[in-house]
Motif scaffolding. Structure first.
Motif, PDB file in Angstrom:
ATOM      1  N   ALA A   1       4.603  23.614   3.761  1.00 12.80           N
ATOM      2  CA  ALA A   1       5.157  22.208   3.709  1.00 12.80           C
ATOM      3  C   ALA A   1       6.095  21.823   4.709  1.00 12.80           C
ATOM      4  CB  ALA A   1       5.386  21.918   2.082  1.00 12.80           C
ATOM      5  N   TYR A   2       7.055  22.610   4.667  1.00 15.56           N
ATOM      6  CA  TYR A   2       8.127  22.478   5.726  1.00 15.56           C
ATOM      7  C   TYR A   2       7.519  22.238   7.252  1.00 15.56           C
ATOM      8  CZ  TYR A   2      11.977  22.999   8.843  1.00 15.56           C
ATOM      9  OH  TYR A   2      13.280  22.901   9.749  1.00 15.56           O
ATOM     10  N   VAL A   3       6.659  23.004   7.613  1.00 23.29           N
ATOM     11  CA  VAL A   3       6.063  22.604   9.098  1.00 23.29           C
ATOM     12  C   VAL A   3       5.295  21.244   9.063  1.00 23.29           C
ATOM     13  CG1 VAL A   3       4.153  23.391  10.395  1.00 23.29           C
ATOM     14  CG2 VAL A   3       5.531  24.992   9.435  1.00 23.29           C
ATOM     15  N   GLN A   4       4.515  21.022   7.839  1.00 24.37           N
ATOM     16  CA  GLN A   4       3.858  19.573   7.642  1.00 24.37           C
ATOM     17  C   GLN A   4       5.070  18.534   8.043  1.00 24.37           C
ATOM     18  OE1 GLN A   4       1.705  20.454   4.145  1.00 24.37           O
ATOM     19  NE2 GLN A   4      -0.112  20.558   5.037  1.00 24.37           N
ATOM     20  N   ALA A   5       5.989  18.789   7.046  1.00 22.98           N
ATOM     21  CA  ALA A   5       6.965  17.678   7.070  1.00 22.98           C
ATOM     22  C   ALA A   5       7.778  17.559   8.377  1.00 22.98           C
ATOM     23  CB  ALA A   5       8.081  17.974   6.014  1.00 22.98           C
ATOM     24  N   ASN A   6       7.866  18.674   9.250  1.00 21.52           N
ATOM     25  CA  ASN A   6       8.535  18.620  10.434  1.00 21.52           C
ATOM     26  C   ASN A   6       7.821  19.190  11.934  1.00 21.52           C
ATOM     27  OD1 ASN A   6      11.466  18.798   9.623  1.00 21.52           O
ATOM     28  ND2 ASN A   6      10.406  20.042   8.140  1.00 21.52           N
ATOM     29  N   LEU A   7       6.604  18.483  11.926  1.00 22.33           N
ATOM     30  CA  LEU A   7       5.637  18.466  13.077  1.00 22.33           C
ATOM     31  C   LEU A   7       6.467  18.125  14.322  1.00 22.33           C
ATOM     32  CD1 LEU A   7       2.099  17.857  11.844  1.00 22.33           C
ATOM     33  CD2 LEU A   7       3.204  19.837  12.141  1.00 22.33           C
ATOM     34  N   THR A   8       7.186  16.840  14.410  1.00 19.02           N
ATOM     35  CA  THR A   8       7.561  16.411  15.565  1.00 19.02           C
ATOM     36  C   THR A   8       8.968  17.358  16.262  1.00 19.02           C
ATOM     37  OG1 THR A   8       9.144  14.927  14.504  1.00 19.02           O
ATOM     38  CG2 THR A   8       6.968  14.049  14.957  1.00 19.02           C
ATOM     39  N   GLU A   9       9.563  17.966  15.306  1.00 18.33           N
ATOM     40  CA  GLU A   9      10.360  19.092  15.433  1.00 18.33           C
ATOM     41  C   GLU A   9       9.988  20.323  16.017  1.00 18.33           C
ATOM     42  OE1 GLU A   9      14.275  21.303  13.404  1.00 18.33           O
ATOM     43  OE2 GLU A   9      13.364  19.651  12.449  1.00 18.33           O
ATOM     44  N   ILE A  10       8.850  20.774  15.595  1.00 17.37           N
ATOM     45  CA  ILE A  10       8.209  21.831  16.126  1.00 17.37           C
ATOM     46  C   ILE A  10       7.361  21.650  17.456  1.00 17.37           C
ATOM     47  CG2 ILE A  10       6.392  23.530  15.310  1.00 17.37           C
ATOM     48  CD1 ILE A  10       7.319  23.046  12.333  1.00 17.37           C
ATOM     49  N   GLU A  11       6.764  20.420  17.637  1.00 18.78           N
ATOM     50  CA  GLU A  11       5.957  20.318  18.930  1.00 18.78           C
ATOM     51  C   GLU A  11       6.742  20.820  20.140  1.00 18.78           C
ATOM     52  OE1 GLU A  11       2.850  17.212  17.433  1.00 18.78           O
ATOM     53  OE2 GLU A  11       4.842  16.194  18.286  1.00 18.78           O
ATOM     54  N   PRO A  12       8.060  20.306  20.202  1.00 18.76           N
ATOM     55  CA  PRO A  12       8.738  21.084  21.661  1.00 18.76           C
ATOM     56  C   PRO A  12       9.039  22.415  21.496  1.00 18.76           C
ATOM     57  CG  PRO A  12       9.886  19.190  20.403  1.00 18.76           C
ATOM     58  CD  PRO A  12       8.917  19.411  19.610  1.00 18.76           C
ATOM     59  N   ILE A  13       9.254  22.951  20.405  1.00 23.23           N
ATOM     60  CA  ILE A  13       9.311  24.502  20.397  1.00 23.23           C
ATOM     61  C   ILE A  13       8.072  25.037  20.582  1.00 23.23           C
ATOM     62  CG2 ILE A  13       9.824  26.258  18.900  1.00 23.23           C
ATOM     63  CD1 ILE A  13      11.481  24.167  16.919  1.00 23.23           C
ATOM     64  N   ALA A  14       6.867  24.316  20.263  1.00 23.16           N
ATOM     65  CA  ALA A  14       5.599  24.936  20.615  1.00 23.16           C
ATOM     66  C   ALA A  14       5.470  24.875  22.236  1.00 23.16           C
ATOM     67  CB  ALA A  14       4.382  24.259  19.936  1.00 23.16           C
ATOM     68  N   ALA A  15       5.887  23.697  22.793  1.00 22.27           N
ATOM     69  CA  ALA A  15       5.785  23.570  24.214  1.00 22.27           C
ATOM     70  C   ALA A  15       6.539  24.564  24.959  1.00 22.27           C
ATOM     71  CB  ALA A  15       6.176  22.077  24.549  1.00 22.27           C
ATOM     72  N   ARG A  16       7.668  24.984  24.405  1.00 23.38           N
ATOM     73  CA  ARG A  16       8.556  25.871  25.291  1.00 23.38           C
ATOM     74  C   ARG A  16       7.797  27.361  25.196  1.00 23.38           C
ATOM     75  NH1 ARG A  16      12.746  22.951  23.350  1.00 23.38           N
ATOM     76  NH2 ARG A  16      13.052  24.080  21.560  1.00 23.38           N
ATOM     77  N   ALA A  17       7.097  27.624  23.805  1.00 22.00           N
ATOM     78  CA  ALA A  17       6.300  28.973  23.625  1.00 22.00           C
ATOM     79  C   ALA A  17       5.015  28.998  24.702  1.00 22.00           C
ATOM     80  CB  ALA A  17       6.010  29.109  22.201  1.00 22.00           C
ATOM     81  N   LEU A  18       4.410  27.821  24.955  1.00 24.03           N
ATOM     82  CA  LEU A  18       3.352  27.769  25.738  1.00 24.03           C
ATOM     83  C   LEU A  18       3.769  27.878  27.112  1.00 24.03           C
ATOM     84  CD1 LEU A  18       0.265  26.772  26.144  1.00 24.03           C
ATOM     85  CD2 LEU A  18       0.997  24.191  26.244  1.00 24.03           C
ATOM     86  N   GLY A  19       4.850  27.241  27.466  1.00 24.75           N
ATOM     87  CA  GLY A  19       5.253  27.500  28.755  1.00 24.75           C
ATOM     88  C   GLY A  19       5.666  28.947  29.139  1.00 24.75           C
TER      89      GLY A  19
END
Length: 90
Positions: A56-74
């Motif tokens: 539920a936390y992740v679902q509510a905070n996708l826009t905050e998590i996307e840049p973190i995922a981008a760093r991990a992807l890099g």
């Protein structure tokens, strides 16, 4: 691979309780990648230990998590499953 924008597919969110992580698919530059967001990262972001509500936390905070995922992807773009860790919060 430099940091880029990752878009999380909300329908792909899965709470992998056994491994202690939320898994999802995200896309960047028209390519799909699999991610895993560890519960300890959710705890660091939310300030609370996830007890059945990490998804539920992740679902509510996708826009905050996307840049973190981008760093991990890099950092780990060539992995089959890209693990998002607390190091990616910086």
């Amino acid at each position: 691979m430099s940091d880029q924008r990752v878009t999380i597919e909300p329908a792909s969110l899965f709470d992998n309780i056994e491994d202690g992580q939320i898994e999802f698919t995200g896309s960047a530059d028209a390519d799909a990648y699999r991610f895993a967001l560890r519960y300890d990262v959710v705890e660091a972001m939310s300030g609370a230990i996830p007890q059945g509500d990490a998804l539920a936390y992740v679902q509510a905070n996708l826009t905050e998590i996307e840049p973190i995922a981008a760093r991990a992807l890099g950092r780990d773009y060539d992995q089959e499953l890209i693990i998002i860790s607390e190091n990616d919060l910086v």
